[in-house]
Enzyme design. Structure first.
Site, short mmCIF file in Angstrom:
data_model
loop_
_atom_site.label_atom_id
_atom_site.label_comp_id
_atom_site.label_asym_id
_atom_site.label_seq_id
_atom_site.Cartn_x
_atom_site.Cartn_y
_atom_site.Cartn_z
N GLY A 103 -10.73 12.20 -10.42
CA GLY A 103 -9.39 11.86 -9.92
C GLY A 103 -8.55 11.23 -11.01
N LYS A 149 3.18 1.47 -3.88
CA LYS A 149 2.47 0.78 -4.97
C LYS A 149 3.17 0.91 -6.34
CE LYS A 149 -2.35 0.66 -3.48
NZ LYS A 149 -3.70 1.08 -3.87
N THR A 170 0.84 -1.20 0.00
CA THR A 170 0.00 0.00 0.00
C THR A 170 0.87 1.25 0.00
OG1 THR A 170 -1.95 1.03 0.96
CG2 THR A 170 -0.43 0.01 2.53
P1 NAP Z 1 -3.18 8.96 -5.33
O1 NAP Z 1 -2.51 8.24 -6.43
O2 NAP Z 1 -2.37 9.74 -4.35
O3 NAP Z 1 -4.24 9.99 -6.02
C1 NAP Z 1 -4.96 10.90 -5.24
C2 NAP Z 1 -6.03 11.59 -6.07
O4 NAP Z 1 -6.78 12.44 -5.19
C3 NAP Z 1 -5.48 12.49 -7.18
O5 NAP Z 1 -6.37 12.52 -8.25
C4 NAP Z 1 -5.43 13.84 -6.47
O6 NAP Z 1 -5.47 14.95 -7.34
C5 NAP Z 1 -6.71 13.80 -5.66
N1 NAP Z 1 -6.68 14.72 -4.54
C6 NAP Z 1 -6.04 14.57 -3.37
N2 NAP Z 1 -6.23 15.67 -2.58
C7 NAP Z 1 -6.99 16.52 -3.31
C8 NAP Z 1 -7.54 17.80 -3.05
N3 NAP Z 1 -7.33 18.44 -1.88
N4 NAP Z 1 -8.31 18.39 -4.00
C9 NAP Z 1 -8.54 17.75 -5.19
N5 NAP Z 1 -8.05 16.54 -5.49
C10 NAP Z 1 -7.29 15.92 -4.55
O7 NAP Z 1 -4.08 7.99 -4.46
P2 NAP Z 1 -4.83 6.65 -4.94
O8 NAP Z 1 -3.95 5.49 -4.70
O9 NAP Z 1 -5.37 6.89 -6.31
O10 NAP Z 1 -6.02 6.54 -3.86
C11 NAP Z 1 -7.07 7.49 -3.83
C12 NAP Z 1 -8.07 7.12 -2.75
O11 NAP Z 1 -8.66 5.86 -3.06
C13 NAP Z 1 -7.46 6.95 -1.35
O12 NAP Z 1 -8.34 7.54 -0.42
C14 NAP Z 1 -7.41 5.45 -1.15
O13 NAP Z 1 -7.52 5.09 0.22
C15 NAP Z 1 -8.65 5.01 -1.92
N6 NAP Z 1 -8.57 3.64 -2.40
C16 NAP Z 1 -9.55 2.78 -2.02
C17 NAP Z 1 -9.51 1.46 -2.44
C18 NAP Z 1 -10.59 0.50 -2.01
O14 NAP Z 1 -10.33 -0.70 -1.98
N7 NAP Z 1 -11.78 0.97 -1.72
C19 NAP Z 1 -8.47 1.00 -3.27
C20 NAP Z 1 -7.49 1.93 -3.67
C21 NAP Z 1 -7.56 3.24 -3.21
P3 NAP Z 1 -4.09 15.63 -7.86
O15 NAP Z 1 -3.63 14.75 -8.99
O16 NAP Z 1 -4.51 16.98 -8.27
O17 NAP Z 1 -3.14 15.63 -6.71
#
Ligand code: NAP
Length: 284
Positions: free
Chosen positions: A127, A65, A61
Site C-alpha cells: 500500500g 486527514k 479521520t
Molecule cells: P488511503 O490513503 O485511502 O490508502 C488506501 C490504500 O489502499 C492505497 O494504497 C490503495 O491503493 C489501497 N487500495 C484500496 N483499495 C484497493 C484495491 N481494491 N486494490 C488494491 N489496493 C487498494 O487510506 P489509509 O488512510 O492509508 O488507510 C488504509 C487502511 O488502514 C484503512 O483500512 C484504515 O482504516 C486503516 N488504518 C488503520 C489504522 C489503525 O489504527 N489500525 C490507522 C490508520 C489507518 P491505490 O493507491 O492503488 O488506490
C-alpha cells in the site's frame, strides 16, 4: 470539563468514542469525547467553531486527514516531515497543533507484541496511502536509508497504483515491487505490513499467497475489522507470527488522550488490555 472530539465523514463507524469514553470513566476524569460528522466543505468553519467552543482538541479521520494540515498553525514531530496526514489536533490558546499519532501507534503496537526492529532486516509495505506514509516515516527511524547498499536492511513497497509507490520509493528510499509480482519478494522479507484497506469488512480481500514467506517472518495488518483478516488467518495457518491492527488504534489514541486530558491511559495497569476486550466486543 475538558471536551475532545473526532471529526470525519462518515463517523458513526468509529470505535474511538467508545475507547476514549472508557478511559475517561476508568481514570475518573470529567471530560467528553464526541463524534462529529463534518462534510469536507464545512471543515474550516467547524474547526473554528470547535476552537471557539473551548474544545481541547481531537482526532481527525477520513476524509480530512490531509486537508486539515493547512489549518494547523504548527505541525509537530514526524508529521512535519514526509508524513502527509494529521490524525490528532491539540488546541493550545489560539493555535491548532497537528500530530500524526499513527506513526507512534504502529511501532508501539509491534514493540508491545515483542517485535524488536533490531531483528528485522527487510520489510514489505503493501500500500502507498496515508497510513503507508506514516508507517514508512516510522520505519525509516529504525532502517536509516544509509544502510541501503551497506547491508541487507531494505524496505520494499508495492501498490496497485504504481505511481504512488514510485513516489514513496524516492521519498523514503525504498524499492518498488510491482503489485502483481509482490509474492516474488516474500522469501527475502522479515516483516510484511498490509497498509491497504483490503481485507477490511466490506472491502475486497488482499490477494497474496504467503507460502514463500519464511516461517520466522512476521505479518501485521493495520486493518482491525475483522480482527483476524484473511491475511492474518493465512499467516496463522502457516505458523507465522502475526500482529493485528487493533493495538495500533489503541496506541494512537493514547497519544491524543494524554495531550488533551493530561493522563496517560497506558500507565494504569491492565487498562489497555481491558480496552482491547471492549473494542473487540464492539467490532461488528
Ligand atoms: P488511503 O490513503 O485511502 O490508502 C488506501 C490504500 O489502499 C492505497 O494504497 C490503495 O491503493 C489501497 N487500495 C484500496 N483499495 C484497493 C484495491 N481494491 N486494490 C488494491 N489496493 C487498494 O487510506 P489509509 O488512510 O492509508 O488507510 C488504509 C487502511 O488502514 C484503512 O483500512 C484504515 O482504516 C486503516 N488504518 C488503520 C489504522 C489503525 O489504527 N489500525 C490507522 C490508520 C489507518 P491505490 O493507491 O492503488 O488506490
Amino acid at each position: 470539563m475538558k471536551r475532545a472530539f473526532i471529526i470525519g465523514h462518515p463517523i458513526s463507524h468509529s470505535l474511538s468514542p467508545k475507547m476514549h469514553k472508557f478511559w475517561l470513566d476508568e481514570l475518573g476524569i470529567e471530560g467528553s469525547y464526541e463524534a462529529i460528522d463534518v462534510a469536507p466543505e464545512n471543515l474550516e468553519a467547524e474547526l473554528k467553531r470547535l476552537q471557539n467552543a473551548g474544545y481541547v482538541g481531537g482526532n481527525v479521520t477520513i476524509p480530512h486527514k490531509e486537508a486539515v494540515m493547512k489549518f494547523c498553525d504548527e505541525i509537530v514531530g514526524l508529521a512535519k516531515g514526509k508524513t502527509k496526514a494529521i490524525n490528532t489536533l491539540v488546541f493550545i490558546e489560539n493555535k491548532i497543533v497537528g500530530y500524526n499519532s499513527d506513526v507512534y501507534g504502529f511501532s508501539k503496537n509491534l514493540s508491545s507484541n515483542g517485535i524488536d526492529f533490531d531483528n528485522i532486516n527487510s520489510c514489505l509495505v503493501i500500500g502507498a496511502g496515508g497510513a503507508a506514509i506514516a508507517i514508512l516515516t516510522e520505519l525509516r527511524m529504525f532502517f536509516p536509508p544509509s544502510n541501503i547498499g551497506q547491508s541487507n536492511r531494505i524496505i520494499y513497497v508495492t501498490n496497485r497504483t504504481r505511481d504512488k509507490s514510485a513516489y514513496l520509493s524516492k521519498e523514503f528510499e525504498c524499492c518498488v515491487i510491482d503489485w502483481d509480482k509482490k509474492e516474488t519478494i516474500l522469501p527475502s522479507v522479515d516483516l510484511v505490513i498490509n497498509t491497504t484497506s483490503l481485507g477490511m469488512k466490506g472491502q475486497p480481500e488482499l490477494d497474496i499467497n504467503l507460502n514463500d514467506l519464511r516461517k520466522n517472518s512476521i505479518v501485521t495488518d493495520i486493518v482491525y475489522n475483522p480482527l483476524e483478516t484473511n491475511l492474518l488467518k493465512q499467516s496463522h495457518s502457516l505458523g507465522i507470527k502475526t500482529v493485528d491492527g487493533l493495538g495500533m488504534l489503541i496506541y494512537q489514541g493514547v497519544l491524543g488522550f494524554t495531550k488533551w486530558f493530561g493522563v496517560d491511559p497506558s500507565t494504569k495497569e491492565g487498562l489497555l488490555e481491558k480496552t482491547r476486550e471492549l473494542l473487540v466486543k464492539n467490532l461488528s
